[in-house]
Design a protein around this motif. Structure first.
Motif, PDB file in Angstrom:
ATOM      1  N   THR A 322       0.839  -1.205   0.000  1.00 39.19           N
ATOM      2  CA  THR A 322       0.000   0.000   0.000  1.00 39.19           C
ATOM      3  C   THR A 322       0.866   1.245   0.000  1.00 39.19           C
ATOM      4  OG1 THR A 322      -1.783  -1.116   1.199  1.00 39.19           O
ATOM      5  CG2 THR A 322      -1.747   1.289   1.274  1.00 39.19           C
ATOM      6  N   GLU A 323       1.851   1.280   0.898  1.00 42.08           N
ATOM      7  CA  GLU A 323       2.715   2.459   0.999  1.00 42.08           C
ATOM      8  C   GLU A 323       3.500   2.685  -0.279  1.00 42.08           C
ATOM      9  OE1 GLU A 323       5.132   4.689   4.491  1.00 42.08           O
ATOM     10  OE2 GLU A 323       5.085   2.497   4.541  1.00 42.08           O
ATOM     11  N   ALA A 324       3.957   1.610  -0.902  1.00 45.95           N
ATOM     12  CA  ALA A 324       4.710   1.748  -2.152  1.00 45.95           C
ATOM     13  C   ALA A 324       3.830   2.311  -3.264  1.00 45.95           C
ATOM     14  CB  ALA A 324       5.274   0.388  -2.564  1.00 45.95           C
ATOM     15  N   ALA A 325       2.579   1.830  -3.350  1.00 44.51           N
ATOM     16  CA  ALA A 325       1.672   2.320  -4.389  1.00 44.51           C
ATOM     17  C   ALA A 325       1.315   3.785  -4.160  1.00 44.51           C
ATOM     18  CB  ALA A 325       0.411   1.462  -4.424  1.00 44.51           C
ATOM     19  N   LEU A 326       1.109   4.175  -2.912  1.00 44.14           N
ATOM     20  CA  LEU A 326       0.808   5.572  -2.611  1.00 44.14           C
ATOM     21  C   LEU A 326       1.996   6.474  -2.976  1.00 44.14           C
ATOM     22  CD1 LEU A 326      -1.016   5.211   0.831  1.00 44.14           C
ATOM     23  CD2 LEU A 326      -2.046   5.933  -1.337  1.00 44.14           C
ATOM     24  N   ALA A 327       3.201   5.984  -2.722  1.00 43.77           N
ATOM     25  CA  ALA A 327       4.392   6.755  -3.086  1.00 43.77           C
ATOM     26  C   ALA A 327       4.489   6.927  -4.597  1.00 43.77           C
ATOM     27  CB  ALA A 327       5.640   6.059  -2.547  1.00 43.77           C
ATOM     28  N   GLN A 328       4.143   5.881  -5.348  1.00 47.83           N
ATOM     29  CA  GLN A 328       4.165   5.990  -6.812  1.00 47.83           C
ATOM     30  C   GLN A 328       3.100   6.960  -7.308  1.00 47.83           C
ATOM     31  OE1 GLN A 328       4.203   1.504  -7.275  1.00 47.83           O
ATOM     32  NE2 GLN A 328       5.542   2.032  -8.997  1.00 47.83           N
ATOM     33  N   ALA A 329       1.941   6.945  -6.655  1.00 41.86           N
ATOM     34  CA  ALA A 329       0.887   7.890  -7.028  1.00 41.86           C
ATOM     35  C   ALA A 329       1.329   9.320  -6.765  1.00 41.86           C
ATOM     36  CB  ALA A 329      -0.392   7.581  -6.256  1.00 41.86           C
ATOM     37  N   GLU A 330       1.970   9.534  -5.622  1.00 38.31           N
ATOM     38  CA  GLU A 330       2.433  10.884  -5.281  1.00 38.31           C
ATOM     39  C   GLU A 330       3.505  11.363  -6.241  1.00 38.31           C
ATOM     40  OE1 GLU A 330       3.357  13.419  -1.266  1.00 38.31           O
ATOM     41  OE2 GLU A 330       3.643  11.241  -1.217  1.00 38.31           O
ATOM     42  N   GLU A 331       4.408  10.463  -6.607  1.00 38.29           N
ATOM     43  CA  GLU A 331       5.467  10.815  -7.554  1.00 38.29           C
ATOM     44  C   GLU A 331       4.876  11.196  -8.906  1.00 38.29           C
ATOM     45  OE1 GLU A 331       9.454   8.824  -9.627  1.00 38.29           O
ATOM     46  OE2 GLU A 331       8.181   7.645  -8.292  1.00 38.29           O
ATOM     47  N   ALA A 332       3.870  10.437  -9.346  1.00 37.45           N
ATOM     48  CA  ALA A 332       3.243  10.740 -10.639  1.00 37.45           C
ATOM     49  C   ALA A 332       2.531  12.087 -10.601  1.00 37.45           C
ATOM     50  CB  ALA A 332       2.258   9.637 -11.004  1.00 37.45           C
ATOM     51  N   LEU A 333       1.774  12.343  -9.549  1.00 38.13           N
ATOM     52  CA  LEU A 333       0.999  13.578  -9.477  1.00 38.13           C
ATOM     53  C   LEU A 333       1.878  14.809  -9.288  1.00 38.13           C
ATOM     54  CD1 LEU A 333      -2.056  12.419  -7.336  1.00 38.13           C
ATOM     55  CD2 LEU A 333      -1.983  12.859  -9.784  1.00 38.13           C
ATOM     56  N   SER A 334       3.051  14.625  -8.710  1.00 35.58           N
ATOM     57  CA  SER A 334       3.942  15.772  -8.523  1.00 35.58           C
ATOM     58  C   SER A 334       4.465  16.310  -9.842  1.00 35.58           C
ATOM     59  CB  SER A 334       5.124  15.373  -7.634  1.00 35.58           C
ATOM     60  OG  SER A 334       5.940  14.405  -8.275  1.00 35.58           O
ATOM     61  N   SER A 335       4.391  15.503 -10.899  1.00 40.76           N
ATOM     62  CA  SER A 335       4.856  15.945 -12.220  1.00 40.76           C
ATOM     63  C   SER A 335       3.701  16.223 -13.177  1.00 40.76           C
ATOM     64  CB  SER A 335       5.769  14.882 -12.837  1.00 40.76           C
ATOM     65  OG  SER A 335       5.063  13.662 -13.028  1.00 40.76           O
ATOM     66  N   SER A 336       2.467  16.250 -12.659  1.00 38.06           N
ATOM     67  CA  SER A 336       1.300  16.360 -13.541  1.00 38.06           C
ATOM     68  C   SER A 336       1.180  17.721 -14.206  1.00 38.06           C
ATOM     69  CB  SER A 336       0.011  16.069 -12.759  1.00 38.06           C
ATOM     70  OG  SER A 336      -0.143  16.994 -11.694  1.00 38.06           O
ATOM     71  N   ASP A 337       1.819  18.750 -13.656  1.00 41.80           N
ATOM     72  CA  ASP A 337       1.713  20.082 -14.268  1.00 41.80           C
ATOM     73  C   ASP A 337       2.449  20.158 -15.598  1.00 41.80           C
ATOM     74  OD1 ASP A 337       0.224  20.974 -12.150  1.00 41.80           O
ATOM     75  OD2 ASP A 337       1.931  21.817 -11.066  1.00 41.80           O
ATOM     76  N   ASP A 338       3.402  19.272 -15.783  1.00 38.35           N
ATOM     77  CA  ASP A 338       4.217  19.319 -17.000  1.00 38.35           C
ATOM     78  C   ASP A 338       3.527  18.668 -18.187  1.00 38.35           C
ATOM     79  OD1 ASP A 338       7.037  18.514 -14.897  1.00 38.35           O
ATOM     80  OD2 ASP A 338       6.205  20.481 -15.428  1.00 38.35           O
ATOM     81  N   GLU A 339       2.579  17.787 -17.929  1.00 39.02           N
ATOM     82  CA  GLU A 339       1.947  17.030 -19.013  1.00 39.02           C
ATOM     83  C   GLU A 339       0.454  16.853 -18.727  1.00 39.02           C
ATOM     84  OE1 GLU A 339       2.156  12.602 -21.084  1.00 39.02           O
ATOM     85  OE2 GLU A 339       3.644  13.202 -19.587  1.00 39.02           O
ATOM     86  N   PRO A 340      -0.402  17.626 -19.384  1.00 36.70           N
ATOM     87  CA  PRO A 340      -1.838  17.480 -19.129  1.00 36.70           C
ATOM     88  C   PRO A 340      -2.334  16.108 -19.560  1.00 36.70           C
ATOM     89  CG  PRO A 340      -1.461  18.843 -21.062  1.00 36.70           C
ATOM     90  CD  PRO A 340      -0.115  18.609 -20.428  1.00 36.70           C
ATOM     91  N   GLY A 341      -3.195  15.526 -18.740  1.00 37.72           N
ATOM     92  CA  GLY A 341      -3.734  14.214 -19.040  1.00 37.72           C
ATOM     93  C   GLY A 341      -5.123  14.306 -19.622  1.00 37.72           C
ATOM     94  N   PRO A 342      -5.787  13.183 -19.816  1.00 37.51           N
ATOM     95  CA  PRO A 342      -7.144  13.188 -20.359  1.00 37.51           C
ATOM     96  C   PRO A 342      -8.125  13.830 -19.389  1.00 37.51           C
ATOM     97  CG  PRO A 342      -6.534  10.991 -19.619  1.00 37.51           C
ATOM     98  CD  PRO A 342      -5.288  11.824 -19.546  1.00 37.51           C
ATOM     99  N   GLU A 343      -9.196  14.343 -19.930  1.00 44.07           N
ATOM    100  CA  GLU A 343     -10.179  15.043 -19.109  1.00 44.07           C
ATOM    101  C   GLU A 343     -10.781  14.133 -18.061  1.00 44.07           C
ATOM    102  OE1 GLU A 343     -14.015  16.629 -17.856  1.00 44.07           O
ATOM    103  OE2 GLU A 343     -13.695  14.828 -19.079  1.00 44.07           O
ATOM    104  N   TRP A 344     -10.948  12.846 -18.360  1.00 44.41           N
ATOM    105  CA  TRP A 344     -11.596  11.940 -17.413  1.00 44.41           C
ATOM    106  C   TRP A 344     -10.742  11.666 -16.189  1.00 44.41           C
ATOM    107  CZ3 TRP A 344      -8.451   7.747 -16.955  1.00 44.41           C
ATOM    108  CH2 TRP A 344      -7.714   7.325 -18.079  1.00 44.41           C
ATOM    109  N   ALA A 345      -9.449  12.044 -16.225  1.00 44.91           N
ATOM    110  CA  ALA A 345      -8.577  11.863 -15.058  1.00 44.91           C
ATOM    111  C   ALA A 345      -8.206  13.189 -14.409  1.00 44.91           C
ATOM    112  CB  ALA A 345      -7.314  11.118 -15.455  1.00 44.91           C
TER     113      ALA A 345
END
Length: 456
Positions: A322-345
């Motif tokens: 669980t902790e590892a997956a949450l860390a991966q989610a946080e890492e992904a979202l911390s870079s979300s400003d650089d690359e816009p994703g699909p509207e549904w996400a």
């Protein structure tokens, strides 16, 4: 008795009733038979024939005399009345898997018959009359939500069945899908499921009768997949797990045919979330969703998928994963400003991650980690998003309870009760009622006694 069963399916509106589902969870089949006759018009004779039980035995059970306790009889009744396994504590029944396996491939999607379902329309006069009757935050929320439906309906472009579809028509359909998706912020699945299903069926019908290029066809399939996911989510929220599962698999097939890996992965994530919610392990499906998307998926998509994977691990009691997956989610979202994703996400952000962290740590009985995350995320959470806020408050209540703060947990669940009033979703009520049973041994406390009275 002939010994040969003639199966009859309980109608969806009967299976969706809270009292029917409560009776099924307790294996109180006498009450189920009684409610099936009352709300579904199914006679005891038909029930007896379908379940291979003597009619007089069915009548006695309906009067509260005796009980069904053996595994063999429970499975026989579930199969005879087409009751999904998760509602009676069983694994999915073989006939459920047969239904899913029989779903058409997406290359045949345009030939599917569309059910006769119509979205509700509300007139301005009806709004005025209703507003004159009601008061309070809950009533205002209902009117605001309904007004949103009316406003969106007026803005949607008309479909032109039988014509050639190109870039302009695809853009219009995407706009429809995007605007309708926002209804989920303020309405529950019971309110939106027919709206989303009508839009899905209409889009499939449009594809069936129109002409378009191969490129446009793939774009249309992505829209179908998004609509099927939204319709599946609404069915899930309304308590219809069978329809939700079918729609999620339909969405997965459409996304796969369109070659949209992110959307295909999201369909698997929806399936995993449903599996977890029905007491099955969704870990394998959640892991498959992340693998399907790949490392090059947009950051918000990766964040969403890893969040759902974390939830599956948490429900399975796997703290390290669980902790590892949450860390991966946080890492992904911390870079979300650089690359816009699909509207549904696009709704996946830092606050959503904090909520998921709080939920996961609550499930793992780590209240000291859960409470700060949930309190921070909910501090400015809009009451208009009543369903979601009521659900998140229920996890906060559980966390406080695990921390030994019983009175504080009662106060929090009281706020959830207020918000859940009138919401077209079975999930907040189910969680609230389950939590109230946990509070019951502490009913000598004034705060607990009060919230138990309100819950009743």
């Amino acid at each position: 008795m002939s010994g040969r069963m003639s199966p009859i399916a309980l109608p969806p509106h009967v299976l969706e009733r809270a009292d029917v589902q409560a009776a099924l969870r307790c294996h109180d089949f006498g009450k189920v038979f009684k409610l099936a006759r009352q709300w579904g018009g199914i006679s005891f004779v038909k029930i007896a024939d379908a379940c291979d039980i003597k009619p007089e035995r069915v009548g006695r059970l309906a009067r509260g005399e005796g009980a069904i306790t053996t595994y063999e009889k429970i499975t026989r009744i579930a199969d005879a009345l087409a009751i999904p396994g998760h509602l009676v504590g069983l694994a999915p029944r073989p006939w459920e898997q047969t239904q899913l396996d029989a779903l058409p491939h997406t290359e045949h999607i345009c030939r599917l018959p569309a059910p006769e379902v119509r979205a509700a329309r509300v007139s301005p006069r009806a709004f005025g009359a209703a507003a004159g009757r009601g008061g309070g935050d809950v009533e205002r929320r209902r009117f605001l939500a309904a007004s949103g439906v009316a406003g969106i309906a007026g803005m949607l472009p008309e479909r032109n069945a039988g014509s050639h579809l190109g870039r302009r028509e695809v853009a219009q359909l995407r706009l429809r899908s995007s605007r309708l998706r926002r209804l989920d912020d303020v309405l529950g699945g019971a309110d939106t499921r027919h709206i989303y299903r009508t839009e899905l069926d209409g889009t499939v019908s449009l594809m069936r009768h129109a002409s378009y290029s191969e490129t446009t066809g793939k774009q249309l399939l992505t829209i179908v997949s998004e609509l099927a996911q939204q319709a599946g989510w609404a069915a899930f929220d309304a308590g219809d797990q069978r329809e939700a599962s079918i729609l999620y698999r339909w969405a997965h097939q459409a996304a796969s045919e369109a070659g949209d890996r992110a959307l295909e992965a999201n369909s698997l994530a929806f399936l995993a979330y449903q599996q977890v919610s029905s007491a099955s392990s969704g870990v394998a499906t959640a892991v498959a969703s992340c693998r399907t998307a790949g490392s090059d998926a947009p950051p918000t998509v990766r964040g969403l998928l890893h969040e759902r994977r974390a939830w599956a691990h948490a429900r399975a009691g796997e703290a390290k994963e669980t902790e590892a997956a949450l860390a991966q989610a946080e890492e992904a979202l911390s870079s979300s400003d650089d690359e816009p994703g699909p509207e549904w996400a696009s709704w996946v952000d830092g606050r959503e991650l904090r909520i998921m962290k709080g939920r996961c740590w609550t499930e793992l009985h780590r209240p000291l980690r859960a409470v700060p995350e949930l309190e921070a995320a909910l501090s400015d959470f809009d009451d208009a998003q009543a369903r979601d806020k009521a659900l998140y408050l229920s996890w906060l209540a559980y966390a406080y309870f695990d921390a030994g703060e019983v009175e504080q947990s009662a106060q929090v669940i009281g706020r959830a009760i207020d918000l859940s009033e009138g919401v077209g979703s079975v999930r907040p009520r189910q969680r609230i009622q389950t939590f109230l049973t946990r509070l019951h041994p502490h009913r000598s406390l004034e705060a607990v006694a009060e919230v138990l009275r309100r819950g009743a």
